[in-house]
Scaffold this motif. Structure first.
Motif, mmCIF file in Angstrom:
data_model
loop_
_atom_site.group_PDB
_atom_site.id
_atom_site.type_symbol
_atom_site.label_atom_id
_atom_site.label_comp_id
_atom_site.label_asym_id
_atom_site.label_seq_id
_atom_site.Cartn_x
_atom_site.Cartn_y
_atom_site.Cartn_z
ATOM 1 N N SER A 107 0.821 -1.213 0.000
ATOM 2 C CA SER A 107 0.000 0.000 0.000
ATOM 3 C C SER A 107 0.850 1.256 0.000
ATOM 4 C CB SER A 107 -0.937 0.011 1.214
ATOM 5 O OG SER A 107 -0.220 0.213 2.424
ATOM 6 N N GLY A 108 2.053 1.156 0.576
ATOM 7 C CA GLY A 108 2.918 2.322 0.653
ATOM 8 C C GLY A 108 3.895 2.464 -0.484
ATOM 9 N N LEU A 109 4.292 1.354 -1.090
ATOM 10 C CA LEU A 109 5.340 1.398 -2.117
ATOM 11 C C LEU A 109 4.856 0.977 -3.502
ATOM 12 C CD1 LEU A 109 8.424 -0.007 -0.157
ATOM 13 C CD2 LEU A 109 7.723 2.371 -0.475
ATOM 14 N N GLY A 110 3.644 0.448 -3.602
ATOM 15 C CA GLY A 110 3.143 0.034 -4.901
ATOM 16 C C GLY A 110 3.578 -1.382 -5.251
ATOM 17 N N LYS A 111 3.463 -1.704 -6.535
ATOM 18 C CA LYS A 111 3.720 -3.062 -6.995
ATOM 19 C C LYS A 111 5.212 -3.319 -7.134
ATOM 20 C CE LYS A 111 2.396 -6.468 -10.488
ATOM 21 N NZ LYS A 111 1.621 -6.720 -11.725
ATOM 22 N N HIS A 112 5.710 -4.149 -6.241
ATOM 23 C CA HIS A 112 7.110 -4.577 -6.262
ATOM 24 C C HIS A 112 7.152 -6.031 -5.817
ATOM 25 C CE1 HIS A 112 9.324 -0.729 -6.724
ATOM 26 N NE2 HIS A 112 8.281 -0.201 -6.109
ATOM 27 N N ALA A 113 8.243 -6.708 -6.145
ATOM 28 C CA ALA A 113 8.527 -7.984 -5.504
ATOM 29 C C ALA A 113 8.882 -7.674 -4.053
ATOM 30 C CB ALA A 113 9.688 -8.685 -6.203
ATOM 31 N N ILE A 114 8.154 -8.301 -3.116
ATOM 32 C CA ILE A 114 8.347 -7.992 -1.694
ATOM 33 C C ILE A 114 8.587 -9.275 -0.909
ATOM 34 C CG2 ILE A 114 7.294 -7.031 0.386
ATOM 35 C CD1 ILE A 114 5.660 -5.192 -1.450
ATOM 36 N N ALA A 115 9.634 -9.254 -0.098
ATOM 37 C CA ALA A 115 9.917 -10.348 0.827
ATOM 38 C C ALA A 115 9.843 -9.789 2.238
ATOM 39 C CB ALA A 115 11.293 -10.941 0.562
ATOM 40 N N ARG A 116 9.019 -10.392 3.049
ATOM 41 C CA ARG A 116 8.938 -10.009 4.464
ATOM 42 C C ARG A 116 9.688 -11.049 5.271
ATOM 43 N NH1 ARG A 116 3.475 -10.000 8.263
ATOM 44 N NH2 ARG A 116 4.595 -9.782 10.251
ATOM 45 N N SER A 117 10.706 -10.634 5.986
ATOM 46 C CA SER A 117 11.555 -11.599 6.686
ATOM 47 C C SER A 117 11.703 -11.244 8.150
ATOM 48 C CB SER A 117 12.939 -11.656 6.035
ATOM 49 O OG SER A 117 13.662 -10.462 6.277
ATOM 50 N N MET A 118 12.133 -12.223 8.931
ATOM 51 C CA MET A 118 12.457 -11.995 10.326
ATOM 52 C C MET A 118 13.767 -12.695 10.649
ATOM 53 S SD MET A 118 11.222 -10.285 12.873
ATOM 54 C CE MET A 118 12.884 -9.730 13.259
ATOM 55 N N PRO A 119 14.896 -11.999 10.432
ATOM 56 C CA PRO A 119 16.186 -12.557 10.861
ATOM 57 C C PRO A 119 16.360 -12.312 12.361
ATOM 58 C CG PRO A 119 16.432 -10.760 9.235
ATOM 59 C CD PRO A 119 15.039 -10.701 9.788
ATOM 60 N N ASN A 120 17.498 -12.705 12.900
ATOM 61 C CA ASN A 120 17.842 -12.261 14.248
ATOM 62 C C ASN A 120 19.264 -11.704 14.245
ATOM 63 O OD1 ASN A 120 19.682 -14.484 14.659
ATOM 64 N ND2 ASN A 120 17.988 -15.774 15.336
ATOM 65 N N THR A 121 19.676 -11.152 15.362
ATOM 66 C CA THR A 121 20.947 -10.434 15.401
ATOM 67 C C THR A 121 22.168 -11.333 15.236
ATOM 68 O OG1 THR A 121 20.858 -10.507 17.823
ATOM 69 C CG2 THR A 121 20.066 -8.495 16.757
ATOM 70 N N SER A 122 21.985 -12.641 15.295
ATOM 71 C CA SER A 122 23.105 -13.547 15.023
ATOM 72 C C SER A 122 23.510 -13.536 13.557
ATOM 73 C CB SER A 122 22.735 -14.975 15.453
ATOM 74 O OG SER A 122 22.475 -15.026 16.838
ATOM 75 N N ALA A 123 22.752 -12.791 12.738
ATOM 76 C CA ALA A 123 23.153 -12.569 11.349
ATOM 77 C C ALA A 123 24.553 -11.979 11.273
ATOM 78 C CB ALA A 123 22.155 -11.626 10.664
ATOM 79 N N ALA A 124 24.934 -11.213 12.291
ATOM 80 C CA ALA A 124 26.243 -10.549 12.304
ATOM 81 C C ALA A 124 27.392 -11.539 12.222
ATOM 82 C CB ALA A 124 26.379 -9.683 13.555
ATOM 83 N N ILE A 125 27.172 -12.775 12.680
ATOM 84 C CA ILE A 125 28.228 -13.791 12.621
ATOM 85 C C ILE A 125 27.825 -14.954 11.711
ATOM 86 C CG2 ILE A 125 29.214 -13.207 14.867
ATOM 87 C CD1 ILE A 125 27.686 -15.669 16.008
ATOM 88 N N GLY A 126 26.848 -14.718 10.847
ATOM 89 C CA GLY A 126 26.426 -15.752 9.900
ATOM 90 C C GLY A 126 25.624 -16.875 10.510
ATOM 91 N N LYS A 127 24.976 -16.613 11.665
ATOM 92 C CA LYS A 127 24.247 -17.663 12.374
ATOM 93 C C LYS A 127 22.776 -17.308 12.622
ATOM 94 C CE LYS A 127 27.741 -20.502 12.994
ATOM 95 N NZ LYS A 127 27.763 -21.858 12.369
ATOM 96 N N SER A 128 22.213 -16.472 11.769
ATOM 97 C CA SER A 128 20.807 -16.123 11.941
ATOM 98 C C SER A 128 19.900 -17.313 11.665
ATOM 99 C CB SER A 128 20.433 -14.975 10.996
ATOM 100 O OG SER A 128 19.065 -14.645 11.115
ATOM 101 N N ALA A 129 18.733 -17.294 12.284
ATOM 102 C CA ALA A 129 17.645 -18.219 11.946
ATOM 103 C C ALA A 129 16.516 -17.344 11.423
ATOM 104 C CB ALA A 129 17.205 -19.017 13.162
#
Length: 277
Positions: A107-129
């Motif tokens: 609704s805010g950005l119009g028609k785009h390919a959109i991925a909604r994700s939920m990483p966690n802060t362990s992404a910083a060391i390559g260990k996100s879930a």
């Protein structure tokens, strides 16, 4: 993804930036970041990771292949209003915002390919879930590119969008629960007379070892627990205290309350959108 622009420069944005830079998924010079006002924060990210900053006129958004929404959820409408006129139609949108739905982003950005994700802060060391859901405008190639990017910061599971509330409660917030457990174990160890530095090392190795056992053996957690628990032994005594203290009920409540809060955040953004339209 050749050019990635992060809109928002908080802890989650930094965790993902750190992870993809470390893994070489995107060249640091092709990663751009902007936020509302904190220039000191932007300069810190630039000096730490070698990334680029978005110019004041935000022209980088016009040529971005991937735009990562990493603002505070409460700011999303203001942010989308600002960036929507600048986006090219081919830009893929990746959200890491808790509770903000794909419908809200569309609704805010119009028609785009959109991925909604939920990483966690362990992404910083390559260990996100990470859990991720896609809208119907996302092509197979775009989906694959997003999955590959998220895989570079840990494991990723594609789920239904509604399940992201539970994913947020479980793995999105999960590191905080483990750190809270580590705090409690450390305090208990110190009370028992163990030096803090020794306690910390023992706790870290215990958590790491147990996680590795779960992954490498593929056994049920209940079986691994029973294998450690001798009848009448120390482990049984400790587990009995956890049970009498309502351990399971506390965990159930923890996940339940976090999931409810995720849904509330999503509901609040919808209400805000309706009231402002």
């Amino acid at each position: 993804m050749e050019k990635v622009v992060f809109v928002g420069a908080g802890s989650m944005a930094e965790a993902v930036i750190a992870g993809i830079c470390k893994q070489g998924t995107v060249r640091p010079s092709n990663i751009f970041v902007t936020n509302r006002a904190d220039e000191e924060r932007l300069q810190l990210l630039k000096s730490t990771y070698g990334i680029s900053l978005v110019s004041t006129d935000k022209t980088e958004l016009r040529t971005a292949d991937l735009v990562v929404l990493a603002t505070k959820p409460k700011d999303i409408y203001t942010v989308m209003e600002q960036i929507s006129p600048l986006l090219n139609k081919q830009a893929v949108i990746l959200s890491v915002l808790a509770g903000v739905s794909i419908d809200t982003i569309e609704s805010g950005l119009g028609k785009h390919a959109i991925a909604r994700s939920m990483p966690n802060t362990s992404a910083a060391i390559g260990k996100s879930a990470t859990g991720v859901a896609f809208n119907c405008s996302t092509s197979p190639n775009e989906k694959q590119e997003i999955l590959e990017l998220l895989s570079s910061i840990g494991i990723v599971a594609e789920v239904e969008e509604d399940d992201l509330h539970a994913v947020t409660a479980l793995s999105g917030s999960g590191p905080a629960y483990i750190y809270y457990l580590a705090e409690a174990l450390e305090t208990a160890a110190i009370r028992a007379g163990i030096e803090q530095s020794i306690a910390r090392d023992l706790i870290i190795q215990t958590i790491e070892g147990a996680a590795c056992m779960l992954r490498q053996t593929q056994e049920e957690p209940s079986l691994l627990r029973k294998n450690v628990t001798s009848p009448g032994g120390t482990t049984e005594a400790g587990l009995r205290a956890l049970t009498s203290g309502g351990f399971h009920e506390a965990v159930f409540s923890c996940i339940d309350q976090a999931e409810k809060r995720s849904r509330e955040l999503g509901s609040n953004t919808v209400k805000k959108s309706t009231s402002s339209s």
